[in-house]
Design an enzyme around this catalytic site. Structure first.
Site, PDB file in Angstrom:
ATOM      1  N   LYS A  73      -6.597  -0.589 -13.623  1.00 24.82           N
ATOM      2  CA  LYS A  73      -6.287  -0.595 -12.194  1.00 24.82           C
ATOM      3  C   LYS A  73      -6.970   0.623 -11.588  1.00 24.82           C
ATOM      4  CE  LYS A  73      -3.767  -3.026  -9.218  1.00 24.82           C
ATOM      5  NZ  LYS A  73      -3.406  -4.444  -9.164  1.00 24.82           N
TER       6      LYS A  73
ATOM      7  N   ASN B  82      -2.442 -10.587   1.865  1.00 29.14           N
ATOM      8  CA  ASN B  82      -3.007 -11.680   1.064  1.00 29.14           C
ATOM      9  C   ASN B  82      -1.933 -12.457   0.295  1.00 29.14           C
ATOM     10  OD1 ASN B  82      -3.994 -12.272  -1.964  1.00 29.14           O
ATOM     11  ND2 ASN B  82      -5.593 -12.830  -0.522  1.00 29.14           N
TER      12      ASN B  82
ATOM     13  N   ASP C  66      -6.658  -5.563  -4.292  1.00 27.54           N
ATOM     14  CA  ASP C  66      -5.211  -5.306  -4.291  1.00 27.54           C
ATOM     15  C   ASP C  66      -4.906  -4.883  -2.855  1.00 27.54           C
ATOM     16  OD1 ASP C  66      -2.768  -4.954  -6.288  1.00 27.54           O
ATOM     17  OD2 ASP C  66      -2.680  -3.227  -4.966  1.00 27.54           O
TER      18      ASP C  66
HETATM   19  P1  NDP Z   1      -2.468  -6.625   1.351  1.00 31.99           P
HETATM   20  O1  NDP Z   1      -3.074  -5.310   1.627  1.00 31.99           O
HETATM   21  O2  NDP Z   1      -3.246  -7.848   1.646  1.00 31.99           O
HETATM   22  O3  NDP Z   1      -1.055  -6.747   2.076  1.00 31.99           O
HETATM   23  C1  NDP Z   1      -0.040  -5.836   1.861  1.00 31.99           C
HETATM   24  C2  NDP Z   1       1.097  -6.155   2.807  1.00 31.99           C
HETATM   25  O4  NDP Z   1       2.213  -5.354   2.447  1.00 31.99           O
HETATM   26  C3  NDP Z   1       0.792  -5.869   4.264  1.00 31.99           C
HETATM   27  O5  NDP Z   1       1.518  -6.736   5.082  1.00 31.99           O
HETATM   28  C4  NDP Z   1       1.283  -4.427   4.418  1.00 31.99           C
HETATM   29  O6  NDP Z   1       1.637  -4.071   5.752  1.00 31.99           O
HETATM   30  C5  NDP Z   1       2.532  -4.467   3.552  1.00 31.99           C
HETATM   31  N1  NDP Z   1       2.830  -3.142   3.004  1.00 31.99           N
HETATM   32  C6  NDP Z   1       2.010  -2.355   2.280  1.00 31.99           C
HETATM   33  N2  NDP Z   1       2.622  -1.198   1.991  1.00 31.99           N
HETATM   34  C7  NDP Z   1       3.853  -1.274   2.535  1.00 31.99           C
HETATM   35  C8  NDP Z   1       4.969  -0.397   2.591  1.00 31.99           C
HETATM   36  N3  NDP Z   1       4.929   0.795   1.978  1.00 31.99           N
HETATM   37  N4  NDP Z   1       6.080  -0.832   3.224  1.00 31.99           N
HETATM   38  C9  NDP Z   1       6.125  -2.042   3.829  1.00 31.99           C
HETATM   39  N5  NDP Z   1       5.096  -2.904   3.823  1.00 31.99           N
HETATM   40  C10 NDP Z   1       3.989  -2.521   3.186  1.00 31.99           C
HETATM   41  O7  NDP Z   1      -2.054  -6.574  -0.214  1.00 31.99           O
HETATM   42  P2  NDP Z   1      -1.769  -7.783  -1.199  1.00 31.99           P
HETATM   43  O8  NDP Z   1      -1.099  -8.870  -0.488  1.00 31.99           O
HETATM   44  O9  NDP Z   1      -3.012  -8.051  -1.953  1.00 31.99           O
HETATM   45  O10 NDP Z   1      -0.748  -7.110  -2.234  1.00 31.99           O
HETATM   46  C11 NDP Z   1       0.656  -7.125  -2.053  1.00 31.99           C
HETATM   47  C12 NDP Z   1       1.340  -6.874  -3.382  1.00 31.99           C
HETATM   48  O11 NDP Z   1       0.925  -7.881  -4.332  1.00 31.99           O
HETATM   49  C13 NDP Z   1       1.030  -5.538  -4.061  1.00 31.99           C
HETATM   50  O12 NDP Z   1       2.163  -5.121  -4.801  1.00 31.99           O
HETATM   51  C14 NDP Z   1      -0.083  -5.912  -5.039  1.00 31.99           C
HETATM   52  O13 NDP Z   1      -0.178  -4.999  -6.114  1.00 31.99           O
HETATM   53  C15 NDP Z   1       0.410  -7.270  -5.503  1.00 31.99           C
HETATM   54  N6  NDP Z   1      -0.592  -8.118  -6.110  1.00 31.99           N
HETATM   55  C16 NDP Z   1      -1.730  -8.490  -5.415  1.00 31.99           C
HETATM   56  C17 NDP Z   1      -2.646  -9.323  -6.005  1.00 31.99           C
HETATM   57  C18 NDP Z   1      -3.826  -9.855  -5.273  1.00 31.99           C
HETATM   58  O14 NDP Z   1      -4.497 -10.750  -5.806  1.00 31.99           O
HETATM   59  N7  NDP Z   1      -4.125  -9.398  -4.062  1.00 31.99           N
HETATM   60  C19 NDP Z   1      -2.500  -9.763  -7.407  1.00 31.99           C
HETATM   61  C20 NDP Z   1      -1.236  -9.399  -8.010  1.00 31.99           C
HETATM   62  C21 NDP Z   1      -0.354  -8.580  -7.377  1.00 31.99           C
HETATM   63  P3  NDP Z   1       0.619  -3.170   6.629  1.00 31.99           P
HETATM   64  O15 NDP Z   1      -0.509  -4.084   6.968  1.00 31.99           O
HETATM   65  O16 NDP Z   1       1.435  -2.747   7.776  1.00 31.99           O
HETATM   66  O17 NDP Z   1       0.192  -2.036   5.751  1.00 31.99           O
END
Ligand code: NDP
Length: 447
Positions: free
Chosen positions: A128, A243, A168
């Site tokens: 990672k 995502n 991520d």
């Molecule tokens: P994105 O950046 O696309 O989206 C993240 C989302 O979570 C946004 O809506 C963001 O809001 C919100 N967010 C981030 N940090 C915080 C916080 N501290 N408090 C509240 N809301 C928060 O990321 P992903 O969707 O790709 O990832 C989301 C989760 O899924 C993570 O834990 C990641 O590790 C996990 N994951 C992702 C994978 C992937 O393929 N993308 C694969 C496996 C796991 P804002 O826009 O306001 O920051």
């Protein structure tokens, strides 16, 4: 020394060696606790320092990233890449760009990735990386210059047989395109297999953007089926709106659920009629606006600033934003309101307190390392396509994804049953994955 004492002593050593890395400690403790039934059954699994080696990253890289913002001012960030385990294959795992990224956060994510990748059965090691770069409010040009500066250092450490990063939090198709462009420029190679999550025109796979969210809901489908229930007709709350959250919502709605709430770091959106995904897509992914702007177009919707969505009554909850976002208080509220299943779309979004609350109430929890494995599984499909210079049809990728999620579900359930912990997906996921990694480590000798 009893097994419990041995495990606790090891954990103390890990805390001492990795001070102040709270998320990493939490992830290690969860695994060491969950695999105790397997260790009790076969004490030889503790031989040859296997547990100590499992919890110590093979390599950790930290580097300076210097780039120029739109005003011509030099900016300095820190970059990370941790290769935690290559027992099962090359390091594989995403890059996170977020102001809260530290070495401890990257290590927790890389450690979780060991078990997730093992569960896919697709020959993937675990890594990672990321940076404390905050993409919020940055122009497209700034994002590109940052990505180029980041890859200028990272390219030395990665390769299709060594380490294959992906996206991520804060890293999606746009960022991966810029990262791949810089890799190509520096190395003089169109080596598509070095990164996954790329756009379709530059070696990406159909269904990779959707895969993590869709996969989580396929896992949920199997969970409910095992209890004689289905998704159709249920109300769901999904946290996040990035995502994973977006595509989890899309699949939930395709399968007949109503998604009544989602969130971002500014608060949560409640739309009792069901979130309008076309509007959400336009706002978040095309216009890159905040979630709160949704209510300007939908009369019955409300935005609750600085709140989390756990008080919204629902049957299904899919926390898909970030680690430790759902605590014991939130879990109690969800249980009180009748939640029947929890699926972690994010990595470690439930605190230990929340998991215990759900367990006490008999609500099944699918851990992220199993439920969100669809993203990395589809990344492995992307690598297979890149190696063959091929591009599969979307329908074929989706079929493989669904099959993989069903297999992971069944493996977790069967392993939990086999250890007299029926329905405990957390124990099943950790024990099944641990057995696979331990067997590979033993086969490779003392390294
Ligand atoms: P994105 O950046 O696309 O989206 C993240 C989302 O979570 C946004 O809506 C963001 O809001 C919100 N967010 C981030 N940090 C915080 C916080 N501290 N408090 C509240 N809301 C928060 O990321 P992903 O969707 O790709 O990832 C989301 C989760 O899924 C993570 O834990 C990641 O590790 C996990 N994951 C992702 C994978 C992937 O393929 N993308 C694969 C496996 C796991 P804002 O826009 O306001 O920051």
């Amino acid at each position: 020394m009893t097994l419990d004492d041995e495990v606790l002593t090891l954990f103390d050593q890990i805390v001492h060696r990795n001070p102040a890395e709270i998320e990493f400690h939490q992830a290690v403790l969860e695994v060491l606790t969950a695999i105790r039934p397997a260790l009790r059954r076969d004490r030889s699994l503790c031989d040859a320092g296997l547990l100590e080696r499992l919890c110590e990253p093979e390599r950790q890289t930290m580097f300076r990233v210097v780039w120029t913002d739109d005003r011509g001012k030099a900016q300095v960030n820190r970059g990370f890449r941790v290769g935690f385990s290559s027992a099962l294959g090359p390091y594989k795992g995403g890059l996170r760009f977020h102001r809260n990224v530290t070495l401890g956060v990257v290590k927790f994510l890389a450690f979780e990735q060991i078990f997730k990748n093992a569960l896919t059965g697709l020959g993937l090691g675990a890594g990672k990386g990321g940076s404390d770069f905050d993409p919020a409010g940055r122009s497209d040009g700034e994002i590109m210059r940052f990505c180029q500066a980041f890859m200028t250092e990272l390219h030395r450490h990665i390769g299709p047989c060594t380490d294959i990063p992906a996206g991520d939090v804060g890293v999606g198709g746009r960022e991966l395109g810029y990262l791949f462009g810089q890799y190509k420029r520096i190395t003089n190679r169109f080596d598509a297999g070095v990164l996954t999550g790329k756009g379709l025109l530059i070696g990406g796979s159909h269904v990779r953007p959707e895969a993590t969210g869709y996969g989580a809901i396929y896992f949920l489908e199997s969970m409910l089926e095992a209890r004689g229930e289905k998704i159709e007709g249920k109300r769901a709350v999904v946290s996040g709106s990035g995502n994973v959250a977006y595509y989890a919502m899309e699949k939930l709605q395709q399968l007949g659920a109503t998604v009544v709430a989602c969130s971002d770091s500014g608060g949560y959106l409640h739309d009792p009629a069901g979130i309008r995904l076309d509007l959400l897509h336009e706002l978040k992914f095309v216009r890159r606006r905040r979630l709160s702007t949704y209510v300007e177009s939908v009369a019955g919707a409300a935005f609750m600033p600085f709140e989390k969505p756990w008080d919204v009554p629902c049957d299904l909850v899919v926390p898909s934003a970030t680690q430790n976002e759902l605590d014991g208080v939130g879990a109690k509220s969800l249980v009180r309101n009748g939640v029947v299943a929890v699926v972690e779309g994010a990595n470690m979004p439930c605190t230990p307190d929340a998991v215990q609350t759900f367990r006490d109430a008999g609500v099944p929890v699918a851990p992220g390392k199993a439920a969100n494995a669809g993203g990395v599984a589809t990344s492995a499909f992307e690598m297979q396509q890149n190696a063959a210079r091929d591009q599969w049809q979307a329908v074929d990728v989706d079929r493989r994804l669904r099959g993989t999620m069903r297999t992971i579900h069944d493996t977790c359930l069967a392993t939990a049953d086999d250890h007299d912990l029926p329905g405990d997906y957390g124990a099943g996921a950790n024990i099944a994955a641990f057995h696979t990694v331990a067997a590979a480590m033993n086969a490779l000798g003392l390294i």
